[in-house]
Design a protein around this motif. Structure first.
Motif, PDB file in Angstrom:
ATOM      1  N   TRP A 472     -21.362  -3.234  11.317  1.00  0.00           N
ATOM      2  CA  TRP A 472     -21.747  -2.728  12.636  1.00  0.00           C
ATOM      3  C   TRP A 472     -22.885  -1.717  12.503  1.00  0.00           C
ATOM      4  CZ3 TRP A 472     -21.842   2.154  14.824  1.00  0.00           C
ATOM      5  CH2 TRP A 472     -21.912   2.238  16.223  1.00  0.00           C
ATOM      6  N   PHE A 473     -22.766  -0.818  11.540  1.00  0.00           N
ATOM      7  CA  PHE A 473     -23.791   0.227  11.354  1.00  0.00           C
ATOM      8  C   PHE A 473     -25.140  -0.407  11.002  1.00  0.00           C
ATOM      9  CE2 PHE A 473     -26.148   3.489   9.090  1.00  0.00           C
ATOM     10  CZ  PHE A 473     -25.943   4.604   9.893  1.00  0.00           C
ATOM     11  N   ARG A 474     -25.088  -1.422  10.168  1.00  0.00           N
ATOM     12  CA  ARG A 474     -26.326  -2.097   9.776  1.00  0.00           C
ATOM     13  C   ARG A 474     -26.986  -2.731  11.019  1.00  0.00           C
ATOM     14  NH1 ARG A 474     -24.364  -4.066   5.536  1.00  0.00           N
ATOM     15  NH2 ARG A 474     -23.640  -6.056   6.379  1.00  0.00           N
ATOM     16  N   ARG A 475     -26.175  -3.267  11.885  1.00  0.00           N
ATOM     17  CA  ARG A 475     -26.717  -3.937  13.074  1.00  0.00           C
ATOM     18  C   ARG A 475     -27.330  -2.956  14.074  1.00  0.00           C
ATOM     19  NH1 ARG A 475     -23.149  -7.468  17.458  1.00  0.00           N
ATOM     20  NH2 ARG A 475     -24.857  -7.857  18.926  1.00  0.00           N
ATOM     21  N   TYR A 476     -26.693  -1.793  14.265  1.00  0.00           N
ATOM     22  CA  TYR A 476     -27.122  -0.859  15.321  1.00  0.00           C
ATOM     23  C   TYR A 476     -27.790   0.401  14.781  1.00  0.00           C
ATOM     24  CZ  TYR A 476     -24.300  -3.716  18.487  1.00  0.00           C
ATOM     25  OH  TYR A 476     -23.792  -4.747  19.228  1.00  0.00           O
ATOM     26  N   ALA A 477     -28.232   0.379  13.531  1.00  0.00           N
ATOM     27  CA  ALA A 477     -28.761   1.586  12.879  1.00  0.00           C
ATOM     28  C   ALA A 477     -29.873   2.251  13.682  1.00  0.00           C
ATOM     29  CB  ALA A 477     -29.248   1.252  11.473  1.00  0.00           C
ATOM     30  N   ASP A 478     -30.704   1.487  14.373  1.00  0.00           N
ATOM     31  CA  ASP A 478     -31.858   2.054  15.076  1.00  0.00           C
ATOM     32  C   ASP A 478     -31.660   2.119  16.579  1.00  0.00           C
ATOM     33  OD1 ASP A 478     -33.315   2.402  12.700  1.00  0.00           O
ATOM     34  OD2 ASP A 478     -33.947   0.294  12.730  1.00  0.00           O
ATOM     35  N   THR A 479     -30.408   2.192  17.022  1.00  0.00           N
ATOM     36  CA  THR A 479     -30.158   2.271  18.463  1.00  0.00           C
ATOM     37  C   THR A 479     -29.256   3.468  18.765  1.00  0.00           C
ATOM     38  OG1 THR A 479     -28.093   1.001  18.543  1.00  0.00           O
ATOM     39  CG2 THR A 479     -30.152  -0.259  18.477  1.00  0.00           C
ATOM     40  N   ASP A 480     -29.121   3.739  20.060  1.00  0.00           N
ATOM     41  CA  ASP A 480     -28.259   4.848  20.488  1.00  0.00           C
ATOM     42  C   ASP A 480     -26.778   4.519  20.372  1.00  0.00           C
ATOM     43  OD1 ASP A 480     -30.401   6.377  20.987  1.00  0.00           O
ATOM     44  OD2 ASP A 480     -30.260   6.377  23.168  1.00  0.00           O
ATOM     45  N   ARG A 481     -26.454   3.278  19.965  1.00  0.00           N
ATOM     46  CA  ARG A 481     -25.047   2.957  19.745  1.00  0.00           C
ATOM     47  C   ARG A 481     -24.478   3.831  18.625  1.00  0.00           C
ATOM     48  NH1 ARG A 481     -23.223  -1.950  21.431  1.00  0.00           N
ATOM     49  NH2 ARG A 481     -21.190  -1.076  20.927  1.00  0.00           N
ATOM     50  N   VAL A 482     -25.330   4.222  17.678  1.00  0.00           N
ATOM     51  CA  VAL A 482     -24.900   5.090  16.573  1.00  0.00           C
ATOM     52  C   VAL A 482     -24.980   6.532  17.042  1.00  0.00           C
ATOM     53  CG1 VAL A 482     -25.340   5.823  14.203  1.00  0.00           C
ATOM     54  CG2 VAL A 482     -25.717   3.440  14.863  1.00  0.00           C
ATOM     55  N   THR A 483     -23.828   7.211  17.109  1.00  0.00           N
ATOM     56  CA  THR A 483     -23.788   8.576  17.642  1.00  0.00           C
ATOM     57  C   THR A 483     -23.962   9.641  16.570  1.00  0.00           C
ATOM     58  OG1 THR A 483     -21.392   8.813  17.345  1.00  0.00           O
ATOM     59  CG2 THR A 483     -22.161   7.781  19.393  1.00  0.00           C
ATOM     60  N   GLY A 484     -23.736   9.262  15.315  1.00  0.00           N
ATOM     61  CA  GLY A 484     -23.766  10.270  14.250  1.00  0.00           C
ATOM     62  C   GLY A 484     -22.378  10.767  13.900  1.00  0.00           C
ATOM     63  N   SER A 485     -21.392  10.513  14.773  1.00  0.00           N
ATOM     64  CA  SER A 485     -19.994  10.859  14.471  1.00  0.00           C
ATOM     65  C   SER A 485     -19.334   9.616  13.889  1.00  0.00           C
ATOM     66  CB  SER A 485     -19.262  11.293  15.740  1.00  0.00           C
ATOM     67  OG  SER A 485     -17.870  11.246  15.542  1.00  0.00           O
ATOM     68  N   ARG A 486     -18.940   9.692  12.607  1.00  0.00           N
ATOM     69  CA  ARG A 486     -18.365   8.506  11.972  1.00  0.00           C
ATOM     70  C   ARG A 486     -17.087   8.060  12.686  1.00  0.00           C
ATOM     71  NH1 ARG A 486     -15.260   6.087   8.132  1.00  0.00           N
ATOM     72  NH2 ARG A 486     -16.321   4.610   6.748  1.00  0.00           N
ATOM     73  N   THR A 487     -16.293   9.024  13.157  1.00  0.00           N
ATOM     74  CA  THR A 487     -15.044   8.684  13.843  1.00  0.00           C
ATOM     75  C   THR A 487     -15.333   7.886  15.105  1.00  0.00           C
ATOM     76  OG1 THR A 487     -14.012  10.699  13.004  1.00  0.00           O
ATOM     77  CG2 THR A 487     -12.950   9.633  14.885  1.00  0.00           C
ATOM     78  N   ALA A 488     -16.266   8.392  15.927  1.00  0.00           N
ATOM     79  CA  ALA A 488     -16.606   7.699  17.177  1.00  0.00           C
ATOM     80  C   ALA A 488     -17.238   6.344  16.888  1.00  0.00           C
ATOM     81  CB  ALA A 488     -17.550   8.560  18.000  1.00  0.00           C
ATOM     82  N   ASP A 489     -18.127   6.290  15.883  1.00  0.00           N
ATOM     83  CA  ASP A 489     -18.799   5.031  15.564  1.00  0.00           C
ATOM     84  C   ASP A 489     -17.822   4.003  14.994  1.00  0.00           C
ATOM     85  OD1 ASP A 489     -21.133   6.097  16.465  1.00  0.00           O
ATOM     86  OD2 ASP A 489     -21.941   6.586  14.492  1.00  0.00           O
ATOM     87  N   MET A 490     -16.855   4.469  14.208  1.00  0.00           N
ATOM     88  CA  MET A 490     -15.839   3.561  13.675  1.00  0.00           C
ATOM     89  C   MET A 490     -15.043   2.934  14.819  1.00  0.00           C
ATOM     90  SD  MET A 490     -14.152   2.109  11.174  1.00  0.00           S
ATOM     91  CE  MET A 490     -14.306   2.936   9.585  1.00  0.00           C
ATOM     92  N   ARG A 491     -14.661   3.742  15.808  1.00  0.00           N
ATOM     93  CA  ARG A 491     -13.919   3.230  16.956  1.00  0.00           C
ATOM     94  C   ARG A 491     -14.748   2.170  17.689  1.00  0.00           C
ATOM     95  NH1 ARG A 491      -9.715   6.492  18.932  1.00  0.00           N
ATOM     96  NH2 ARG A 491     -10.301   6.204  21.104  1.00  0.00           N
ATOM     97  N   SER A 492     -16.032   2.455  17.889  1.00  0.00           N
ATOM     98  CA  SER A 492     -16.906   1.488  18.571  1.00  0.00           C
ATOM     99  C   SER A 492     -17.020   0.202  17.767  1.00  0.00           C
ATOM    100  CB  SER A 492     -18.298   2.100  18.779  1.00  0.00           C
ATOM    101  OG  SER A 492     -18.239   3.200  19.637  1.00  0.00           O
ATOM    102  N   ALA A 493     -17.150   0.343  16.448  1.00  0.00           N
ATOM    103  CA  ALA A 493     -17.305  -0.839  15.583  1.00  0.00           C
ATOM    104  C   ALA A 493     -16.068  -1.730  15.662  1.00  0.00           C
ATOM    105  CB  ALA A 493     -17.547  -0.393  14.143  1.00  0.00           C
ATOM    106  N   LEU A 494     -14.884  -1.131  15.625  1.00  0.00           N
ATOM    107  CA  LEU A 494     -13.648  -1.915  15.650  1.00  0.00           C
ATOM    108  C   LEU A 494     -13.450  -2.603  17.001  1.00  0.00           C
ATOM    109  CD1 LEU A 494     -11.303   0.560  13.742  1.00  0.00           C
ATOM    110  CD2 LEU A 494     -12.367  -1.517  12.855  1.00  0.00           C
ATOM    111  N   VAL A 495     -13.768  -1.884  18.088  1.00  0.00           N
ATOM    112  CA  VAL A 495     -13.640  -2.494  19.422  1.00  0.00           C
ATOM    113  C   VAL A 495     -14.643  -3.637  19.568  1.00  0.00           C
ATOM    114  CG1 VAL A 495     -13.947  -2.100  21.894  1.00  0.00           C
ATOM    115  CG2 VAL A 495     -12.696  -0.432  20.521  1.00  0.00           C
ATOM    116  N   ASP A 496     -15.889  -3.424  19.108  1.00  0.00           N
ATOM    117  CA  ASP A 496     -16.898  -4.491  19.185  1.00  0.00           C
ATOM    118  C   ASP A 496     -16.466  -5.719  18.386  1.00  0.00           C
ATOM    119  OD1 ASP A 496     -18.372  -2.807  20.715  1.00  0.00           O
ATOM    120  OD2 ASP A 496     -20.030  -2.543  19.308  1.00  0.00           O
ATOM    121  N   TYR A 497     -15.896  -5.484  17.196  1.00  0.00           N
ATOM    122  CA  TYR A 497     -15.435  -6.609  16.366  1.00  0.00           C
ATOM    123  C   TYR A 497     -14.318  -7.370  17.079  1.00  0.00           C
ATOM    124  CZ  TYR A 497     -13.313  -9.247  12.558  1.00  0.00           C
ATOM    125  OH  TYR A 497     -12.804 -10.262  11.793  1.00  0.00           O
TER     126      TYR A 497
END
Length: 954
Positions: A472-497
């Motif tokens: 997920w991080f590789r896919r959205y590395a250059d967008t605002d989907r990545v917040t910088g908070s690993r916890t929040a980004d992990m939650r987004s990645a799992l829901v997206d998957y």
């Protein structure tokens, strides 16, 4: 479009102007910024909260599922935009993450959850007031935490305090409701926004309590409220109360918004199972252990809470209770010195039961001290260790659970039902235990679903989650989907998957707080909470606005467990949680004081009852109490008092929808056109005017990445660009501060798309244009108005709404003018508009002043009614005493009767004298309050000229 600096300056002033509290345009900036499709009832509710600058707050009481969080988010966003940033959200502990996620993801508001851990950490770092944050953030905390830190909270004059599930405060008029009274006192100076679907459940006094929490001058005291509104059958009394409530309470019903919000239904599937003999034996033995009067393994101060947790783990799976039993064994061995002491039992059990922190905060403690282990206890303690080891060994010997096998059957049925309803093959399975989650993963790994499973919990540190996150991080590395908070980004990645690839998500209670799973329509309660509000929140992850399919809810029922069956009956039949239309349970969820209280009642039945008969009797009593609480007569009263006619609401929402959408589209266009002009040569813009590609960063002091930028609610693959984005803020500031000389602009009517019909009659004409900004400060608010005056060379004055449309046209040419003296008629027109605006503002403020003085007059009269009632009571007592004295048979009784009469006469005369004094004091307090309001009516006015032009339209 070819734009000029003059276009840009105009756009900048339009985008940043301050609007009146009763104007739909006030919310325009928040509407543009929000990453959510707003419904008209939500905009209406937010405007209601702003209606009067003199208001001490409002209560938004929309039925459940209509998005009160979104409504509050709009209000908070607008406060933030006005740089009023002392903002506090108080919510139940289990909703804090949801609030954090909604405000950060949908409104881009920086937030922080303040709890004991983060508070103490801030104190250790030398922060004396952790509620005052730097940098500025919206503070989110729980009811219990707010109560414990009331002195800190009261020291801040908040710009707004939002209180969710505010029906918890409805008994604030009772001294026994400690939390409500402490919060009322600590927040008395701050404006408040209360959110509740059930403002009135059992008694009219609850309305008095909630309204007094917002504004103590809305009604008099409790006695006068009882005196005046006891008999609502009298039409004038009913209408008087309705009128007093209407400025404070706003309510919209689901049936009123069907045109805008489609609803789906819930369907229930119950899968019964029969535990194996060894599972039943484990349950019976551990349950009997928990019922022992003296338990060394559980701290006395938390016995109720820990017993609840252990019972929940026992019902979850043999794997869950085995881990918890190990924890208890370790704790007891520490007590007898067989093992060195480690962390607390809470820390150890937290790994088994993730919701422990939130549950502990809601439950409080039993206020008992731990006593040291005596020699006499040691033998019993060692026996307890042996018992626990036997239970644990039995649990470990059980490799399969009957409920686990039932899950496989239930999934097959539920997926079949979901397929019949046209829904995707996706299921969210909820469990309260991490160990059970691991067991279910092993179980499903041997099923046809093995390649489609994603885990979701508080840590998400398993290998599957790590792989999903890295992709997920590789896919959205250059967008605002990545917040910088690993916890929040992990939650987004799992829901997206789960949305894009998975079929089954196995989630713990704490892990799944706040996530939006509207793409999933199958909810499996592998473990069923006893708190009905928690169940509603679980189902609400899927059954919410945006859900396109009916939702299937699966529950499991142990055939051998009488208490489990009775709990399910209550949740299903009394609370109506599992079937029917969206949010059908809102009528009854608010009936209970809180889900925690209900949960405690259930826990007490499990703890106290030994036989099926005792269990049935206890649940029958509880059911009868709930029947009294869920009172149809009160429901009818609430509808009549707080709800408006459908036709009235429908018409208002239609206007709200078109108006808000108009402002939203207009502001988005202005923002993108200003950006296009200011970034000329540094960005490429899409023809649709909703996105651009930034190639270079103009501002070296801003960390702004290059790449694709798009307005909210578009594809989501770029950086979200909005009025509150740092780049937009800087560009708008740059344009606003630009001082421009008079100019001549040639506007291109023929080459501008879409055509601006209002200016077509002026093709080929020339003339002059003045634009000024009027700023008025009064009634604790500031508002700006752009004034337009345009004149043709022939001396024909353009209507104001036409004059404001010049900057909708593209420019063919622009050149500055060295000497420009505007036509006096233009100056006079600007002055006329200024006078009209000031008059309109004065009239509006006059109406608001009248409303406020009327409220204070009513408050003063209420208090006088209460005083007069006391005298009437004494007159009645005096009459009865005289009658009793005259009927006395003996001299002694007659003398005693006369003494009582004299005493009451003296008390009444004293009350009468005090009444006049008290009435004078009330009038003085009223006059003081009115004078303080009156002082705010004075207007402070400034006018600046923004643009002066000669124009030509081709």
């Amino acid at each position: 479009m070819i734009l000029t600096d003059y276009h840009s300056v105009y756009f900048a002033h339009e985008l940043t102007k301050r609007c009146a509290s009763d104007s739909m345009e006030k919310l325009a900036g928040a509407l543009v910024d929000a990453q959510v499709d707003l419904n008209p009832h939500q905009v209406e509710a937010a405007l209601f909260a702003f209606r009067s600058p003199l208001s001490r707050g409002a209560m938004l009481a929309d039925e459940v599922g209509l998005g009160k969080t979104i409504e509050a988010g709009l209000v908070l966003s607008q406060k933030w935009a006005e740089r009023k940033r002392r903002l506090l959200v108080i919510a139940p502990a289990n909703l804090r993450k949801q609030w954090h996620q909604e405000l950060t993801e949908k409104f881009f508001l920086p937030c922080k959850i303040l709890e004991a851990k983060s508070f103490n950490e801030a104190i250790r770092k030398g922060v004396s007031q952790p509620f005052q944050t730097s940098p500025e953030t919206v503070v989110i905390c729980s009811y219990q935490f707010a109560r414990s830190k009331a002195s800190q909270i009261s020291s801040i004059l908040w710009d707004l305090v939002v209180i969710d599930e505010a029906h918890r405060l409805r008994n604030v008029y009772k001294s026994s409701n400690v939390i409500a009274n402490v919060l009322k006192t600590s927040l008395i100076r701050s404006p408040k926004l209360l959110l509740t679907a059930t403002p009135l459940q059992n008694s009219l006094l609850e309305l008095f309590g909630l309204v007094s929490f917002i504004d103590e001058h809305a009604f008099g005291d409790l006695n006068s409220f009882r005196e005046q509104f006891a008999n609502l059958r009298e039409e004038d009394v009913f209408q008087a109360l309705k009128a007093r409530l209407s400025p404070i309470c706003h309510r919209t019903l689901r049936r009123q918004v069907l045109e805008y919000v489609p609803y789906t239904k819930r369907h229930a599937i119950v899968e019964e199972f029969t535990p194996a003999e060894d599972e039943d034996r484990l349950y019976a033995e551990v349950s009997a252990y928990l019922q022992r009067e003296n338990l060394q393994a559980l701290p006395s101060s938390q016995r109720s809470l820990m017993t609840l947790v252990l019972r929940k783990l026992l019902a979850s799976s043999t794997f869950a209770i085995a881990g918890a039993l190990d924890t208890l064994i370790t704790r007891l061995k520490q007590k007898v010195g067989q093992k060195p002491e480690s962390g607390s039992i809470e820390d150890d059990l937290d790994a088994e039961y993730e919701a422990l922190d939130a549950t502990a905060e809601e439950w409080g403690d039993d206020s008992a001290d731990e006593s040291p282990v005596s020699e006499n206890d040691r033998i019993a303690l060692e026996q307890e260790i042996l018992d626990l080891e036997a239970f644990r060994n039995l649990a470990l010997s059980i490799s399969h659970n009957a409920k686990g096998k039932a899950l496989l059957t239930a999934l097959e049925k539920a997926f079949s039902e979901a397929n019949r309803l046209g829904a995707a093959k996706k299921a969210i399975i909820f469990t309260e235990s991490r160990k059970t989650q691991e067991y279910l993963l092993r179980l499903l790994d041997d099923s046809p679903y093995s390649e489609e499973i994603v885990l979701f919990n508080g840590s998400n540190n398993d290998e599957r989650s790590k792989v999903i996150y890295s992709e997920w991080f590789r896919r959205y590395a250059d967008t605002d989907r990545v917040t910088g908070s690993r916890t929040a980004d992990m939650r987004s990645a799992l829901v997206d998957y789960f949305r894009d690839e998975g079929s089954i998500m196995i989630a713990t209670e704490a892990g799944a707080e706040g996530i939006n799973l509207q793409f999933c329509s199958l909810v499996v309660n592998y473990d069923l909470p006893w708190n009905p509000q928690r169940i509603e929140q679980r189902i609400g992850r899927c059954h919410r606005y945006g859900q396109k399919h009916d939702v299937v809810v699966v529950n499991f029922l142990n055939r051998n467990n009488e208490a489990d069956r009775r709990v399910f009956e209550l949740l299903d039949q009394k609370f109506k949680l599992f079937e029917g239309v969206f949010g059908a349970s809102d009528e009854v969820l608010g009936a209970i004081e809180s889900g925690v209280d209900f949960e405690k009642r259930i826990a007490r039945i499990y703890q106290d009852c030994r036989t099926p008969g005792e269990i049935r009797e206890s649940f029958a009593r509880l059911q009868n109490e709930l029947t009294v609480q869920i009172n149809e007569a009160i429901t009818t009263t609430r509808r009549q008092l707080l709800e408006h006619f459908d036709e009235e609401v429908h018409a208002k929402l239609k206007v709200s929808k078109s108006t808000s959408e108009g402002f939203q589209n207009r502001y988005e266009k202005m923002l993108m056109r200003l950006t296009q002009h200011e970034l000329a040569g540094h960005a490429a813009f899409a023809e649709s005017e909703d996105s651009f590609d930034l190639t270079t960063n103009l501002f070296t002091d801003l960390e702004i990445p290059t790449g694709r930028y798009e307005l909210p609610r578009r594809s989501g693959d770029g950086h979200l660009y909005r009025l509150g984005h740092p780049l937009a803020l800087r560009l708008v500031q740059k344009a606003t501060e630009r001082s421009l000389p008079p100019a001549e602009i040639v506007f291109d009517w023929g080459g501008t798309l879409p055509k601006v019909g209002a200016l077509e009659p002026y093709r080929g004409s020339t003339g002059e244009l003045l634009v000024s900004k009027l700023s008025v400060e009064s009634m604790d608010q500031a508002e700006d108005h752009l004034l337009f005056a345009a004149l043709t060379s022939e001396g024909r004055m353009l209507p104001v709404d036409v004059a404001s449309k010049f900057f909708s046209l593209s420019a063919l040419d622009v050149r500055t003018i060295n000497a420009f003296q505007p036509d006096p008629r233009l100056v006079a027109e600007i002055e006329r508009q200024q006078t009209d605006e000031q008059k309109r503002i004065a009239e509006r403020n006059g109406r608001l002043f009248e409303e406020e003085t009327s409220k204070l007059d009513s408050w003063a009269e209420d208090l006088k009614v209460g005083l007069e009632r006391d005298i009437k009571d004494l007159d009645r007592q005096l009459k009865e005493a005289r009658r009793a004295a005259s009927l006395a048979l003996t001299l002694e009784e007659k003398l005693a009767g006369q003494r009582q009469v004299k005493k009451l006469e003296s008390e009444r005369n004293d009350k009468r004298r005090k009444l006049f004094t008290a009435q004078d004091e009330i009038e003085q307090r009223r006059d003081t309050l009115i004078k303080s309001v009156e002082s705010k009516l004075e207007q402070k006015v400034t006018v600046i000229q923004i643009l002066s032009l000669r124009w030509r339209v081709t």
